[in-house]
Structures are given as structure tokens and as C-alpha cells.
Design a protein around this motif. Structure first.
Motif, PDB file in Angstrom:
ATOM      1  N   UNK A  81       2.843 -21.587  -8.495  1.00 29.23           N
ATOM      2  CA  UNK A  81       2.951 -20.215  -8.981  1.00 29.23           C
ATOM      3  C   UNK A  81       1.755 -19.386  -8.550  1.00 29.23           C
ATOM      4  N   UNK A  82       0.555 -19.898  -8.775  1.00 27.05           N
ATOM      5  CA  UNK A  82      -0.647 -19.132  -8.452  1.00 27.05           C
ATOM      6  C   UNK A  82      -0.803 -18.907  -6.955  1.00 27.05           C
ATOM      7  N   UNK A  83      -0.695 -19.967  -6.177  1.00 28.56           N
ATOM      8  CA  UNK A  83      -0.903 -19.845  -4.735  1.00 28.56           C
ATOM      9  C   UNK A  83       0.219 -19.033  -4.091  1.00 28.56           C
ATOM     10  N   UNK A  84       1.443 -19.292  -4.512  1.00 32.92           N
ATOM     11  CA  UNK A  84       2.577 -18.557  -3.954  1.00 32.92           C
ATOM     12  C   UNK A  84       2.519 -17.074  -4.266  1.00 32.92           C
ATOM     13  N   UNK A  85       2.139 -16.743  -5.496  1.00 29.98           N
ATOM     14  CA  UNK A  85       2.045 -15.336  -5.881  1.00 29.98           C
ATOM     15  C   UNK A  85       0.982 -14.612  -5.057  1.00 29.98           C
ATOM     16  N   UNK A  86      -0.152 -15.254  -4.856  1.00 24.48           N
ATOM     17  CA  UNK A  86      -1.225 -14.610  -4.089  1.00 24.48           C
ATOM     18  C   UNK A  86      -0.829 -14.440  -2.632  1.00 24.48           C
ATOM     19  N   UNK A  87      -0.194 -15.450  -2.050  1.00 21.81           N
ATOM     20  CA  UNK A  87       0.281 -15.339  -0.666  1.00 21.81           C
ATOM     21  C   UNK A  87       1.296 -14.204  -0.525  1.00 21.81           C
ATOM     22  N   UNK A  88       2.236 -14.119  -1.453  1.00 20.69           N
ATOM     23  CA  UNK A  88       3.253 -13.068  -1.392  1.00 20.69           C
ATOM     24  C   UNK A  88       2.641 -11.686  -1.577  1.00 20.69           C
ATOM     25  N   UNK A  89       1.673 -11.590  -2.474  1.00 22.62           N
ATOM     26  CA  UNK A  89       0.989 -10.319  -2.700  1.00 22.62           C
ATOM     27  C   UNK A  89       0.274  -9.855  -1.436  1.00 22.62           C
ATOM     28  N   UNK A  90      -0.440 -10.754  -0.793  1.00 24.27           N
ATOM     29  CA  UNK A  90      -1.177 -10.399   0.420  1.00 24.27           C
ATOM     30  C   UNK A  90      -0.224 -10.006   1.551  1.00 24.27           C
ATOM     31  N   UNK A 127     -14.427 -23.112 -11.475  1.00 24.67           N
ATOM     32  CA  UNK A 127     -13.777 -24.418 -11.356  1.00 24.67           C
ATOM     33  C   UNK A 127     -13.570 -24.850  -9.904  1.00 24.67           C
ATOM     34  N   UNK A 128     -13.717 -23.931  -8.947  1.00 26.69           N
ATOM     35  CA  UNK A 128     -13.583 -24.335  -7.537  1.00 26.69           C
ATOM     36  C   UNK A 128     -14.702 -25.284  -7.118  1.00 26.69           C
ATOM     37  N   UNK A 129     -15.848 -25.228  -7.816  1.00 24.99           N
ATOM     38  CA  UNK A 129     -16.995 -26.056  -7.439  1.00 24.99           C
ATOM     39  C   UNK A 129     -16.863 -27.500  -7.921  1.00 24.99           C
ATOM     40  N   UNK A 130     -16.074 -27.726  -8.973  1.00 24.04           N
ATOM     41  CA  UNK A 130     -16.039 -29.053  -9.575  1.00 24.04           C
ATOM     42  C   UNK A 130     -17.349 -29.353 -10.283  1.00 24.04           C
ATOM     43  N   UNK A 131     -17.767 -30.602 -10.229  1.00 26.15           N
ATOM     44  CA  UNK A 131     -19.016 -31.015 -10.882  1.00 26.15           C
ATOM     45  C   UNK A 131     -20.162 -30.911  -9.872  1.00 26.15           C
ATOM     46  N   UNK A 132     -20.678 -29.708  -9.739  1.00 27.58           N
ATOM     47  CA  UNK A 132     -21.693 -29.413  -8.723  1.00 27.58           C
ATOM     48  C   UNK A 132     -23.083 -29.327  -9.357  1.00 27.58           C
ATOM     49  N   UNK A 161     -15.149 -29.194  -4.425  1.00 30.08           N
ATOM     50  CA  UNK A 161     -14.394 -30.359  -4.871  1.00 30.08           C
ATOM     51  C   UNK A 161     -13.914 -30.158  -6.306  1.00 30.08           C
ATOM     52  N   UNK A 162     -12.916 -29.276  -6.514  1.00 27.55           N
ATOM     53  CA  UNK A 162     -12.410 -29.037  -7.869  1.00 27.55           C
ATOM     54  C   UNK A 162     -11.832 -30.308  -8.466  1.00 27.55           C
ATOM     55  N   UNK A 163     -11.894 -30.415  -9.802  1.00 28.69           N
ATOM     56  CA  UNK A 163     -11.371 -31.606 -10.474  1.00 28.69           C
ATOM     57  C   UNK A 163     -10.194 -31.262 -11.387  1.00 28.69           C
ATOM     58  N   UNK A 164      -9.720 -30.020 -11.326  1.00 30.43           N
ATOM     59  CA  UNK A 164      -8.541 -29.608 -12.091  1.00 30.43           C
ATOM     60  C   UNK A 164      -7.557 -28.917 -11.158  1.00 30.43           C
ATOM     61  N   UNK A 165      -6.283 -28.926 -11.534  1.00 27.66           N
ATOM     62  CA  UNK A 165      -5.269 -28.233 -10.751  1.00 27.66           C
ATOM     63  C   UNK A 165      -5.567 -26.733 -10.709  1.00 27.66           C
ATOM     64  N   UNK A 166      -6.033 -26.188 -11.817  1.00 30.06           N
ATOM     65  CA  UNK A 166      -6.388 -24.766 -11.858  1.00 30.06           C
ATOM     66  C   UNK A 166      -7.460 -24.462 -10.814  1.00 30.06           C
ATOM     67  N   UNK A 167      -8.503 -25.303 -10.745  1.00 29.57           N
ATOM     68  CA  UNK A 167      -9.552 -25.116  -9.748  1.00 29.57           C
ATOM     69  C   UNK A 167      -9.035 -25.305  -8.336  1.00 29.57           C
ATOM     70  N   UNK A 168      -8.151 -26.265  -8.156  1.00 29.97           N
ATOM     71  CA  UNK A 168      -7.566 -26.491  -6.828  1.00 29.97           C
ATOM     72  C   UNK A 168      -6.741 -25.282  -6.384  1.00 29.97           C
ATOM     73  N   UNK A 169      -6.008 -24.687  -7.323  1.00 34.02           N
ATOM     74  CA  UNK A 169      -5.215 -23.500  -6.983  1.00 34.02           C
ATOM     75  C   UNK A 169      -6.121 -22.334  -6.608  1.00 34.02           C
ATOM     76  N   UNK A 228      -8.362 -18.758  -2.510  1.00 35.36           N
ATOM     77  CA  UNK A 228      -9.509 -18.244  -1.758  1.00 35.36           C
ATOM     78  C   UNK A 228      -9.312 -18.469  -0.257  1.00 35.36           C
ATOM     79  N   UNK A 229      -8.760 -19.613   0.106  1.00 34.35           N
ATOM     80  CA  UNK A 229      -8.523 -19.909   1.525  1.00 34.35           C
ATOM     81  C   UNK A 229      -7.518 -18.939   2.135  1.00 34.35           C
TER      82      UNK A 229
END
Length: 311
Positions: free
Chosen positions: A94-103, A121-126, A138-146, A151-152
Motif C-alpha cells: 500500500x505505502x510503496x504503491x501509493x507513492x509510486x502512483x502519486x509520483x 525507522x529506515x536506519x534500523x538499529x544504528x 537496515x530497517x528491522x520493521x516492515x514500516x521502515x522497509x516501506x 525513498x528509493x
């Protein structure tokens, strides 16, 4: 970019950060808010803005709100980390698809400026404090991975489609009108049982908390001041220079409610799977632009707790 006399779209404008941004931006701009109200609160939307209730994963709705008369988009909409945590595939898609479609829609109609609300959360345990150029992510949650994946995709549009992107990695943002997170959770629990407060983990989790009003001010400052010569992708951490433990949050909330409960812990060093126990972001890059938070992490928590208790 100047934030005056602009036509601006705020996605997720009924949420905590989105509603605050809409309130601040509408003082000098024409603001359109779009939100499907799955996470947001309609009463949070400022009265002086145009509102469309729509789901941005729907192409027809996206075409309705993203039009060529926009000057910039503030993208705050997301399947929140507290929602669909038991369905990680849906949350990610949902998150990644929505951002791609918006862009893609923005590119089609010639709108090339976007501010994105990412996450620490994108940093993980930094290592702490964590700078923007820390790698690898190195995110450790799906939310951070999304958020990292989004961002990519934003980077692709910045470097290959001539977009200007302001990418904000938040600490924990707190404030009124918010139904999820540790402060509302504690208030709800204590309202139900003033004698005992159950705390996830061991209470020693320690993070940076930023009040939403200062978060909005920081976003506007970066957009106005980030130098163009640094490239099309401007990534900034937003947070405070101090941290607050979960136990300290419990103390503050209890104090604001006039209570003295017994604390009981679920155990372990994490509140939930994917929780980062310790987090503090470096905000030196933000300071170079001439902005720093006035509130410490403790004071941000105190202000948010006071506001939520009084609602």
C-alpha cells in the motif's frame, strides 16, 4: 522554494503531521487536503482548507486531486506502522504503491516538487546520534522497509525526472489529535484502570520525541532554505537533541492525569516486533540551515500529554 501564494496538496491531511502542516501552510497558501480517513480524524483538518475524502491507491481519485495547477505536494499519507502490523505485505504494498502512483501522476501533469514524510525507522538499529549519510540502511520493521523503498522511488524521480524532493526522516512525532503511539496508549490504559499501567517491554526503551508544531516549522524551514546546489534530493533528520525513556513518558502521563499507578512490564528490550529500543538522530545538518528545536524531548512529551489529556 517560497511558501506563499502557492497551490499545495497535503496527502494524509487528517493525520497528526498532515493536519499540522495544513494548518501552518494555509495561512499564506491555497491548500487542498486529501485523506481517506482510515487513520486520520476529520475534525483535525483545518476549516480554511479544501478537503477531498479519497483513497490515493485509487487511480481515479488520484487523477482528481493531482492536477497541473499544483505547485507542490506534501506527501504524509501512509498505512501507519500501528495499522495492519499483522498484515505486513498489505502495509508494504500500500505505502510503496501509493507513492509510486502519486509520483507517476505528478510527472504526467507537470508537478515536480514533493516533500515526503519518511521515518527514523529506515536506519534500523544504528549508532546514535545517527546522521543522514549513515549506511547501509537496515530497517528491522516492515514500516521502515516501506519507507526506505519509498525513498528509493523518490530518488529515481529526483535524478531521472527532474523532481525536487525534500525527504524528512522523523524522530517520534507527538501532539494532539493523535490516536496511536505510546502517549495515547498510556492515557487510554490509565483511563480504564488508574491503578495499574502495563508497559510494553522493560520501560528502558529510549527515543527522541519531537512536538508536531515544531516538526511542521522545521519542514517549512528546510523547504525554504535547503540549497539547490546540493542536488535534487534533500534528506534531513528531524528530531530533538535529547531522548526520553518509556518509563519517563509513563511518569509524565501519570503526572498530567494526577495519578500514581503501579507499573507492570511485558518484558524484553522491545515494545513490539520491529521496535528499535534506542534512537536519537543527528540534527546537525538541520542546524546548518539555521533551525533547531526549542523543546527538549521531555518537554515535547509533556506538551503532547497535556494536550491529549485535556481533549
Amino acid at each position: 522554494m517560497q511558501l506563499e501564494n502557492q497551490r499545495l496538496l497535503v496527502t494524509g491531511g487528517a493525520g497528526l503531521v498532515g493536519s499540522e502542516l495544513a494548518a501552518q501552510l494555509c495561512k499564506k497558501n491555497d491548500v487542498l487536503v486529501v485523506d481517506d480517513l482510515s487513520n486520520g480524524i476529520k475534525d483535525s483538518i483545518p476549516k480554511d482548507v479544501e478537503f477531498v475524502e479519497a483513497d490515493l491507491t485509487d487511480r481515479e481519485s488520484l487523477s482528481e486531486v493531482v492536477t497541473s495547477d499544483l505547485d507542490a505536494v506534501f506527501h504524509c499519507a501512509a498505512a501507519d506502522k500501528y495499522v495492519n502490523s499483522d498484515d505486513p505485505r498489505t502495509q508494504f504494498d500500500t505505502n510503496v504503491g501509493m507513492t509510486q502512483s502519486l509520483l507517476a501522476r505528478m510527472d504526467k501533469v507537470g508537478v515536480d516538487k514533493i516533500a515526503f514524510t519518511s521515518s527514523s525507522t529506515v536506519y534500523g538499529e544504528a549508532p546514535r546520534p545517527t546522521p543522514e549519510d549513515y549506511a547501509p540502511l537496515e530497517p528491522i520493521s516492515i514500516y521502515g522497509a516501506a519507507k526506505s523503498a519509498e525513498e528509493s522511488v523518490l530518488s529515481v524521480y529526483a535524478h531521472s525526472h527532474d523532481f525536487t524532493v525534500w525527504n524528512f526522516r522523523f524522530a517520534n512525532v507527538v501532539g494532539p489529535r493523535f490516536g496511536a503511539g505510546v502517549i495515547p496508549d498510556f492515557i487510554e490504559k490509565l483511563a480504564g484502570n488508574p491503578e495499574v499501567l502495563t508497559i510494553l517491554g522493560n520501560g528502558r526503551q529510549e527515543k527522541s520525541y519531537m512536538h508536531v508544531e515544531e516538526c511542521g516549522e522545521a519542514i517549512k524551514h528546510v523547504i525554504k532554505c535547503a540549497p539547490d546546489e546540493t542536488g535534487p534530493m534533500h534528506t534531513y533528520n528531524l528530531g530533538t537533541q535529547t531522548t526520553t525513556s518509556v518509563d519517563r513518558i509513563a511518569d509524565i502521563v501519570s503526572d498530567e492525569m494526577g495519578l500514581d499507578p503501579e507499573y507492570k512490564y511485558t518484558g524484553g528490550d522491545r515494545g513490539w516486533e520491529g521496535d528499535v529500543p534506542k534512537m536519537r538522530l543527528s540534527i546537525e545538518k538541520l542546524g546548518v540551515l539555521g533551525w533547531k528545536p526549542k523543546l527538549s524531548s521531555d518537554k515535547s512529551v509533556r506538551r503532547a500529554a497535556k494536550q491529549l489529556v485535556s481533549e
